[in-house]
Design a protein around this motif. Sequence first.
Motif, PDB file in Angstrom:
ATOM      1  N   GLY A   1     -63.904 -19.079  10.459  1.00  0.00           N
ATOM      2  CA  GLY A   1     -65.198 -18.846  10.036  1.00  0.00           C
ATOM      3  C   GLY A   1     -65.199 -17.115   9.673  1.00  0.00           C
ATOM      4  O   GLY A   1     -64.644 -16.630  10.200  1.00  0.00           O
ATOM      5  N   VAL A   2     -66.382 -16.816   8.890  1.00  0.00           N
ATOM      6  CA  VAL A   2     -66.696 -15.297   8.734  1.00  0.00           C
ATOM      7  C   VAL A   2     -68.140 -15.332   8.991  1.00  0.00           C
ATOM      8  O   VAL A   2     -69.196 -16.104   8.694  1.00  0.00           O
ATOM      9  CB  VAL A   2     -66.401 -15.344   7.181  1.00  0.00           C
ATOM     10  CG1 VAL A   2     -66.864 -13.957   6.802  1.00  0.00           C
ATOM     11  CG2 VAL A   2     -65.161 -15.895   6.493  1.00  0.00           C
ATOM     12  N   VAL A   3     -68.526 -13.958   9.359  1.00  0.00           N
ATOM     13  CA  VAL A   3     -69.770 -13.524   9.404  1.00  0.00           C
ATOM     14  C   VAL A   3     -69.764 -12.406   8.748  1.00  0.00           C
ATOM     15  O   VAL A   3     -69.079 -11.438   9.177  1.00  0.00           O
ATOM     16  CB  VAL A   3     -70.283 -13.381  11.335  1.00  0.00           C
ATOM     17  CG1 VAL A   3     -71.763 -12.725  10.945  1.00  0.00           C
ATOM     18  CG2 VAL A   3     -70.305 -14.638  11.826  1.00  0.00           C
ATOM     19  N   SER A   4     -70.509 -12.415   7.831  1.00  0.00           N
ATOM     20  CA  SER A   4     -70.578 -11.042   6.908  1.00  0.00           C
ATOM     21  C   SER A   4     -71.599 -11.055   5.875  1.00  0.00           C
ATOM     22  O   SER A   4     -72.211 -12.175   5.486  1.00  0.00           O
ATOM     23  CB  SER A   4     -69.143 -11.320   5.917  1.00  0.00           C
ATOM     24  OG  SER A   4     -69.047 -10.272   4.911  1.00  0.00           O
ATOM     25  N   ARG A   5     -71.988  -9.992   5.357  1.00  0.00           N
ATOM     26  CA  ARG A   5     -72.934  -9.761   4.157  1.00  0.00           C
ATOM     27  C   ARG A   5     -72.105 -10.279   2.958  1.00  0.00           C
ATOM     28  O   ARG A   5     -71.110  -9.970   2.776  1.00  0.00           O
ATOM     29  CB  ARG A   5     -73.227  -8.434   4.072  1.00  0.00           C
ATOM     30  CG  ARG A   5     -74.567  -8.268   2.976  1.00  0.00           C
ATOM     31  CD  ARG A   5     -75.066  -7.143   3.086  1.00  0.00           C
ATOM     32  NE  ARG A   5     -76.073  -6.708   1.833  1.00  0.00           N
ATOM     33  CZ  ARG A   5     -77.118  -7.241   1.564  1.00  0.00           C
ATOM     34  NH1 ARG A   5     -77.574  -8.251   2.285  1.00  0.00           N
ATOM     35  NH2 ARG A   5     -77.531  -6.910   0.286  1.00  0.00           N
ATOM     36  N   VAL A   6     -72.641 -10.976   2.202  1.00  0.00           N
ATOM     37  CA  VAL A   6     -72.265 -11.655   0.811  1.00  0.00           C
ATOM     38  C   VAL A   6     -72.165 -10.630  -0.326  1.00  0.00           C
ATOM     39  O   VAL A   6     -73.362 -10.760  -0.956  1.00  0.00           O
ATOM     40  CB  VAL A   6     -72.826 -12.997   0.801  1.00  0.00           C
ATOM     41  CG1 VAL A   6     -71.967 -13.581  -0.316  1.00  0.00           C
ATOM     42  CG2 VAL A   6     -72.674 -13.929   1.869  1.00  0.00           C
ATOM     43  N   GLU A   7     -71.375  -9.798  -0.356  1.00  0.00           N
ATOM     44  CA  GLU A   7     -71.472  -8.961  -1.410  1.00  0.00           C
ATOM     45  C   GLU A   7     -69.926  -8.729  -1.909  1.00  0.00           C
ATOM     46  O   GLU A   7     -68.864  -9.185  -1.240  1.00  0.00           O
ATOM     47  CB  GLU A   7     -71.934  -7.529  -0.883  1.00  0.00           C
ATOM     48  CG  GLU A   7     -71.300  -6.954   0.281  1.00  0.00           C
ATOM     49  CD  GLU A   7     -71.912  -5.599   0.695  1.00  0.00           C
ATOM     50  OE1 GLU A   7     -73.116  -5.558   0.590  1.00  0.00           O
ATOM     51  OE2 GLU A   7     -71.232  -4.919   1.557  1.00  0.00           O
ATOM     52  N   ALA A   8     -69.774  -7.886  -2.991  1.00  0.00           N
ATOM     53  CA  ALA A   8     -68.551  -7.670  -3.827  1.00  0.00           C
ATOM     54  C   ALA A   8     -67.575  -7.315  -2.807  1.00  0.00           C
ATOM     55  O   ALA A   8     -66.416  -7.912  -3.090  1.00  0.00           O
ATOM     56  CB  ALA A   8     -68.819  -6.891  -4.847  1.00  0.00           C
ATOM     57  N   ASN A   9     -67.587  -6.292  -1.891  1.00  0.00           N
ATOM     58  CA  ASN A   9     -66.403  -5.775  -1.233  1.00  0.00           C
ATOM     59  C   ASN A   9     -66.037  -6.466   0.124  1.00  0.00           C
ATOM     60  O   ASN A   9     -65.058  -6.328   0.610  1.00  0.00           O
ATOM     61  CB  ASN A   9     -66.869  -4.415  -0.556  1.00  0.00           C
ATOM     62  CG  ASN A   9     -66.876  -3.495  -2.081  1.00  0.00           C
ATOM     63  OD1 ASN A   9     -66.075  -3.304  -2.687  1.00  0.00           O
ATOM     64  ND2 ASN A   9     -67.995  -2.530  -1.914  1.00  0.00           N
ATOM     65  N   LYS A  10     -66.726  -7.589   0.487  1.00  0.00           N
ATOM     66  CA  LYS A  10     -66.294  -8.532   1.427  1.00  0.00           C
ATOM     67  C   LYS A  10     -65.063  -9.468   1.328  1.00  0.00           C
ATOM     68  O   LYS A  10     -64.664  -9.821   2.109  1.00  0.00           O
ATOM     69  CB  LYS A  10     -67.449  -9.151   2.075  1.00  0.00           C
ATOM     70  CG  LYS A  10     -68.567  -8.214   2.602  1.00  0.00           C
ATOM     71  CD  LYS A  10     -68.037  -7.444   3.557  1.00  0.00           C
ATOM     72  CE  LYS A  10     -69.037  -6.531   4.204  1.00  0.00           C
ATOM     73  NZ  LYS A  10     -68.724  -5.439   5.342  1.00  0.00           N
ATOM     74  N   GLY A  11     -64.661  -9.544   0.069  1.00  0.00           N
ATOM     75  CA  GLY A  11     -63.571 -10.264  -0.339  1.00  0.00           C
ATOM     76  C   GLY A  11     -63.630 -11.974  -0.182  1.00  0.00           C
ATOM     77  O   GLY A  11     -62.833 -12.671   0.072  1.00  0.00           O
ATOM     78  N   LEU A  12     -65.001 -12.419  -0.089  1.00  0.00           N
ATOM     79  CA  LEU A  12     -65.039 -13.783   0.185  1.00  0.00           C
ATOM     80  C   LEU A  12     -64.942 -14.513  -0.961  1.00  0.00           C
ATOM     81  O   LEU A  12     -64.407 -16.122  -0.927  1.00  0.00           O
ATOM     82  CB  LEU A  12     -66.866 -13.792   0.391  1.00  0.00           C
ATOM     83  CG  LEU A  12     -67.275 -13.054   1.495  1.00  0.00           C
ATOM     84  CD1 LEU A  12     -68.711 -13.461   1.932  1.00  0.00           C
ATOM     85  CD2 LEU A  12     -66.431 -13.637   2.932  1.00  0.00           C
ATOM     86  N   GLU A  13     -64.911 -14.115  -2.341  1.00  0.00           N
ATOM     87  CA  GLU A  13     -64.374 -15.009  -3.372  1.00  0.00           C
ATOM     88  C   GLU A  13     -62.924 -15.075  -3.292  1.00  0.00           C
ATOM     89  O   GLU A  13     -62.502 -16.244  -3.673  1.00  0.00           O
ATOM     90  CB  GLU A  13     -64.750 -14.237  -4.872  1.00  0.00           C
ATOM     91  CG  GLU A  13     -66.221 -14.174  -5.144  1.00  0.00           C
ATOM     92  CD  GLU A  13     -67.027 -12.849  -4.554  1.00  0.00           C
ATOM     93  OE1 GLU A  13     -67.700 -12.188  -5.586  1.00  0.00           O
ATOM     94  OE2 GLU A  13     -66.625 -12.222  -3.549  1.00  0.00           O
TER      95      GLU A  13
END
Length: 345
Positions: free
Chosen positions: A180-192
């Motif tokens: 699991g991840v808890v994070s703001r969903v933005e470009a620098n978070k590496g979620l893609e």
Amino acid sequence: MLKEKVLIVDLTSFFGGGQRFVLSLATAFHQTDVELYSIVKCKQLYDILPENTSYFLEAEGKLGTIRIINEQIKLKRIDKIILNGNAVIYLAPFIRCKNKIAYKHTSNNAFSGMRRILGPLLLNFSYLFCRHIVLLYNKSRHEVFSFNRSKVNIIYNGISIKKKPARVIRNMSTEKIIFGVVSRVEANKGLEWLIKVFIEKFNNNKLELHIAGDGPHMGILKEMLARSNVKNIVLKGFIHEVDRFLEQLDVFILPSRFESFPLSILEAMSVGLPIIVTASGGVSVMVKTNYSGFLINYNDDCSLFQAIESLFEDTEARLVFGQNSMKLVQDKFDIAIQISKIKQL
């Protein structure tokens, strides 16, 4: 003896790590001999802060914001002000309080374009009007120009430590393993990047990825999942009960391009989770490879794949790493340590 009066100002409109920090301070200071007040721009934060101590800053220009801050300083007879984050640190020259603390949560790596040049210059000019500068890890000292460096204090992030029973590790043969991840969903978070690796390597009905958070890149993530038609990746959106979400996980993962000293990792450690995280900022202070998890390289598919596969397959490693995580956070990152250091400034 009169209580010291402290005002913390945060001008971020969304709820992220810096806002969790404000909430943590408000909760922790409530149990001390300090009166803590706040001015915040995030409505979600304002709604959960203690009543009668917080001021919600609605849409205001720079001059209006400065006026309100100075009015609150005078009205509450503030002794010390914490400027929480770059947006309010820039206003330091115009804020009328003798003891101003610039509390910097992010790395200058977060700047892009012309801001890579202007951001550090403006920050270091603003630091001239502050008595103290707080950074979260030693390696960030170089971001402060030499003429300001004597003001620097290193204070790690901390959280309120709640003693918890030993974590129950589920049997992999009968249960799904949830990363699991808890994070703001933005470009620098590496979620893609994380989703791409999961789609390519882990289309497995015994392994799931749950992503909690919201932000400007949520549409991109939804589109990726729609195109792939995978069933083992779940977008949870913004969540209020972070602890409950974390307690449902087996492994916490944060694949950011860069980080400073994320509270989300400390929160995951506090519930006994092993951690997979990219090596940036002060993360190496929190996570030790082959002890409490794995430090990996950003955008390195191989290191990400190997870390996930290792913890997916090894029940014992998940147990031991999780226990080590919990011990580390209890020994080094209790917010009481942080509060004590802030009070000394």
